[in-house]
Design an enzyme around this catalytic site. Structure first.
Site, mmCIF file in Angstrom:
data_model
loop_
_atom_site.group_PDB
_atom_site.id
_atom_site.type_symbol
_atom_site.label_atom_id
_atom_site.label_comp_id
_atom_site.label_asym_id
_atom_site.label_seq_id
_atom_site.Cartn_x
_atom_site.Cartn_y
_atom_site.Cartn_z
ATOM 1 N N ASP A 82 111.278 45.420 84.021
ATOM 2 C CA ASP A 82 111.256 46.723 84.678
ATOM 3 C C ASP A 82 109.838 47.210 84.918
ATOM 4 O O ASP A 82 108.899 46.851 84.221
ATOM 5 C CB ASP A 82 112.023 47.754 83.852
ATOM 6 C CG ASP A 82 111.507 47.885 82.428
ATOM 7 O OD1 ASP A 82 111.153 46.845 81.847
ATOM 8 O OD2 ASP A 82 111.455 49.006 81.903
ATOM 9 N N GLU A 83 109.720 48.025 85.929
ATOM 10 C CA GLU A 83 108.540 48.858 86.195
ATOM 11 C C GLU A 83 107.239 48.065 86.344
ATOM 12 O O GLU A 83 106.199 48.449 85.820
ATOM 13 C CB GLU A 83 108.407 49.930 85.103
ATOM 14 C CG GLU A 83 109.596 50.867 85.078
ATOM 15 C CD GLU A 83 109.490 51.975 84.036
ATOM 16 O OE1 GLU A 83 110.078 53.047 84.271
ATOM 17 O OE2 GLU A 83 108.822 51.766 83.009
ATOM 18 N N VAL A 84 107.300 46.963 87.068
ATOM 19 C CA VAL A 84 106.063 46.264 87.440
ATOM 20 C C VAL A 84 105.494 46.973 88.670
ATOM 21 O O VAL A 84 106.151 47.044 89.702
ATOM 22 C CB VAL A 84 106.330 44.779 87.733
ATOM 23 C CG1 VAL A 84 105.074 44.104 88.271
ATOM 24 C CG2 VAL A 84 106.809 44.073 86.469
#
Length: 836
Positions: free
Chosen positions: A501-503
């Protein structure tokens, strides 16, 4: 200002810092923000100099650059770490005096977790050492914002709750498929005879024996006893199903496997009156029942983050115990993140030697920086800590005995700063020893990578370089060590979660490794393609070991364009790989309300971890004294209970600000197909721990919401979820909601106040309303005691019990208490109407 060459004489412990709101309706650049300030009080005998120092602190919010009172500068260091540097306008603070630094936050203040955290002082003359200050105070603030939940709002919410006599309540929760009270009772005594007619169930019988010994304080099993509990085998009851019959002299539990008989025993434990759990009784009367039961969903999970803030082994065991009572069967263990690595792996000792510690550091070479208020040194158990291999094996064995699978999460490729810095430490050590090959074996970043990015949590160096071969050496080694630990514990490891998540945008673009990889891998045309390259390789690593890959929703998405606009669709490359995805993003009004249904309809095994209904760390309501974040929703126990897995649009009533939702946001959104329903494998409640520093706060945020999670994951779909008439559905819901709250207030909360040495569950603030010159009060959980005072002091367990409206003279305060005398938040007797 030039650095001082000698340390000032002032002891930083003589400083006190107070954070407070100055103006929560401050307008800056035509936007409403918050003007806040730090008050630095000097209680020592030496002055705090006008310069030569910095104060470091953590904060989740963002600040307007240079928008201060003009006497200091606030700068971001990295992540949630900031520094305050006094300038030429700052005046020395003499003994007994104080100074103020005002600054503007980019959002208004909602609750006390919006304050800064963990301020500490660093002298310019000693920049590598941080000093704790003597005291830090968050000054109470009475906000005045839209959607404020006042005691009057709570009163009006609570008044629809029906008080139901305890004898009329279903006495097993989660609610069984079939439950009938048959009259009579079984007298449970210390000498009860537990019999197994199926050899495989002896382990469960031994576990129940141990429980009886704790309950009664002794165990005197007597084969001649007239009272017998029999565990027997019966085919066809499913993976976790059971039948339970209680009648005078005999209890029978039948199941098709160990999990089923275990859950039958859990239901039997729930039938024991809560008063018996409070103190060792001579006996306990168990009502006669016929029960047939099985879960709705096979995957019923809690996600616990111990990376942001660490929780002890003992606290994890306490969570596992109550998960088992309410029939939850998976602990999703978030062990690694930017701010910490919490499991010892023998092959890579640097992971815990470096990344399990937080303190003041300017380079993160030997440990990680202060995060979430952990302070300048290793003394804070929330910031510094990890599970030894032996600890983790103990956790695994404890969970396995309770039919709970522990799924480890190793964050990759983003949220990986802890691992990146640990492997950088290993690199430096081996390079210094002349071992270049060994140094580079597990390196997670490319030297010379000038890519510019900021993660959602503001880090600029927290993403692994997935173009490096050494990244996959690291993953192979981590997986290998985990397999060995699970084997030693005798615990199953069907799945490993690899985050995803959340790259942020901008990663890898200037990585030398990526630019080299493009030349040899034509399928990698841009940095977006690295995503599929990375997870394809990780999946292959796990498949070779017969382990399934799990991740957050982004793992299953492919970036594309629709009408020229960036968009994400389910990735067909992974749809048939058996991957499991946890979907959190359904923020109402955020545009991704249907993402979970898209992925399930697209063939992915989907776990609903919806932020609107299943995040333990969201604040219970919009009130300054309620801890937790609120970026996704305000989330009380009603949100867990009212969740409709197959149609969560149906009863979405308020947006993330607590205001009535505009139902137009659901126009054009995908609904769940019948095929998609087969891919909803279960539900998961999630506790992210940025705001959770202590075991007490962990209990407060999770319980009793966990009981509602168990109800919704195990019990069958309630009739109110599918009733098409809104008025009928509302009436049906309120009836069942009232039953649930009565079960909590009169049975389950009195039970868990004492069970397993007690849990510090949240006690709700009473509702209060002014009517005809008197204050009327109520509470969300029928059966809880409300006490009050009229002299402005906080009510205690010895204050008068509220039984009828109280005259509105004096400073009246109300507070609810549990059976042990623990009090919740205090409600003032004032007519606080909500702001409209």
């Amino acid at each position: 200002m030039a650095a001082h060459t000698a340390l000032p004489r002032l002891d930083p412990k003589q400083l006190s810092v107070t954070w407070q709101v100055v103006n929560n309706e401050y307008v800056y650049e035509n936007k409403q923000m918050a003007l806040t300030e730090l008050v630095i009080a000097n209680k020592g005998t030496d002055a705090l100099p006008a310069g030569g120092w910095k104060i470091y602190f953590n904060a989740a919010g963002d600040f307007v650059p240079d928008a201060t009172s003009g006497n200091a500068t606030i700068e971001q260091v990295n992540g949630d770490l900031y520094s305050i540097t006094p300038n030429a306008n700052f005046k020395a603070i003499q003994p007994g005096e104080s100074g103020r630094i005002e600054y503007i936050t980019k959002a208004t203040v909602v609750n006390f977790t919006d304050a800064i955290e963990g301020p500490y002082l660093v002298w310019d003359a000693e920049p590598a050492k941080g000093y704790s200050i003597g005291n830090f105070v968050v000054k109470p603030f009475t906000p005045n914002y839209i959607g404020l939940v006042t005691p009057e709002v709570l009163y009006n919410q609570n008044k629809t709750i029906i008080d139901i006599p305890a004898e009329k309540l279903t006495k097993i929760i989660p609610t069984p498929v079939s439950y009938t009270e048959t009259g009579g009772s079984f007298r449970l005594q210390p000498d009860v005879n537990v019999v197994t007619t199926h050899e495989a169930y002896k382990k469960e019988a031994a576990g129940f024996d141990a429980y009886l010994k704790k309950l009664f304080g002794k165990r005197t099993a007597n084969k001649a006893s007239n009272n017998t509990i029999t565990l027997s085998y019966k085919a066809g009851l499913g993976q976790e199903g059971y039948e339970l019959t209680v009648k005078p002299g005999a209890i029978t539990i039948a199941a098709s496997n160990n999990a089923g008989v275990y859950y039958g025993l859990q239901s039997l434990k729930i039938l024991i009156p809560p008063s018996a759990v409070a103190s060792a009784p001579a006996y306990a009367e168990i009502p006669g029942v016929n029960v047939a039961d099985a879960p709705r969903f096979g995957y019923r999970a809690v996600m616990l983050d111990v990376a942001r803030n660490f929780q002890s082994k003992q606290q994890v065991l306490k969570l596992l115990e109550l998960m088992s009572v309410y029939k939850l069967n998976t602990l999703h263990f978030h062990l690694t993140d930017d701010e910490g690595w919490r499991i010892e792996l023998p092959s890579l000792p640097e992971l815990t030697n470096v990344a399990s510690k937080r303190g003041h550091t300017l380079d993160s070479k030997n440990f990680l920086p202060a995060g979430h208020g952990s302070g300048p040194d290793f003394s804070n158990p929330a910031g510094t800590g990890h599970y030894s291999k032996a600890d983790y094996i103990e956790i695994l064995k404890y969970a396995t005995e309770r039919h709970i699978t522990v799924m480890p999460e190793i964050e990759a490729p983003g949220h990986a700063r802890g691992a990146i810095k640990a492997m950088a430490n290993r690199y430096a050590r081996l390079m210094a020893a002349g071992d270049k090959v060994g140094a580079e074996r597990y390196l997670l970043y490319s030297a010379g990578d000038k890519s510019d990015y900021r993660s959602v949590q503001y880090w600029n160096d927290n993403v692994m370089d997935v173009a490096l071969p050494s990244t996959y050496n690291y993953i192979e080694t981590v997986v290998g060590d985990l397999i060995n630990i699970y084997k030693e514990a005798g615990a199953p490891l069907p799945t490993i979660h690899f985050g995803g998540d959340e790259v942020p945008a901008g990663v890898w673009e200037k990585s030398p490794a990526y630019l080299a990889l493009k030349k040899t891998h034509p399928e990698v045309k841009n940095t977006g393609d690295l995503w599929y390259y990375f997870y394809g390789r990780v999946n292959d690593i796990l498949k070779k070991r017969n382990i399934k890959l799990a991740g957050w929703e982004e793992m299953a998405l492919r970036k594309t364009k629709i009408d020229g606009q960036d968009a994400y669709v389910p990735n067909p490359q992974f749809a048939n790989e058996g991957m499991r995805v946890d979907v959190w993003n359904n923020v109402l009004g955020g545009g991704q309300e249907d993402l979970a249904y898209k992925l399930a309809n697209g063939g992915f095994q989907t776990v609903l971890t919806c932020v609107t209904n299943l995040y333990f760390d969201m604040a219970n309501n919009k009130s300054f004294d309620e801890p937790g974040y609120y970026w996704g929703a305000f989330l009380g126990i009603d949100k867990f209970y009212s969740f409709i897995p197959y149609d969560y649009f149906k009863n979405a009533d308020v947006d993330k600000n607590g205001l009535p939702v505009n139902r137009n946001i659901f126009i054009g959104k995908q609904r769940l197909t019948d095929y998609g329903k087969t891919n909803i494998v279960g539900l998961q409640g999630a506790l992210w721990t940025e705001t959770v520093k202590t075991p007490e706060r962990m209990d407060y945020m999770i319980f009793p919401k966990l009981i509602a999670l168990g109800e919704r994951a195990w019990a069958q779909d309630p009739a109110w979820t599918t009733e098409k008439d809104p008025a009928k559905a509302a009436a049906m819901y309120n009836e069942e909601w009232s039953k649930f709250l009565n079960v909590l207030g009169k049975r389950e909360l009195p039970r868990i106040a004492y069970y397993n040495n007690g849990y510090n569950f949240r006690i709700p603030k009473p509702g209060v309303i002014l009517q005809d010159g008197k204050y009327a009060a109520n509470v969300q959980f029928p059966g809880m005691v409300i006490r009050y005072t009229t002299d402005g002091t906080e009510p205690t367990a010895s204050s008068p019990v509220y039984s009828s409206p109280v005259s509105a003279t004096g400073a009246v305060k109300f507070r609810a208490f549990d059976v042990k005398g623990r009090g919740g938040n205090v409600a003032d007797g004032v007519n606080n109407a909500p702001v409209m």
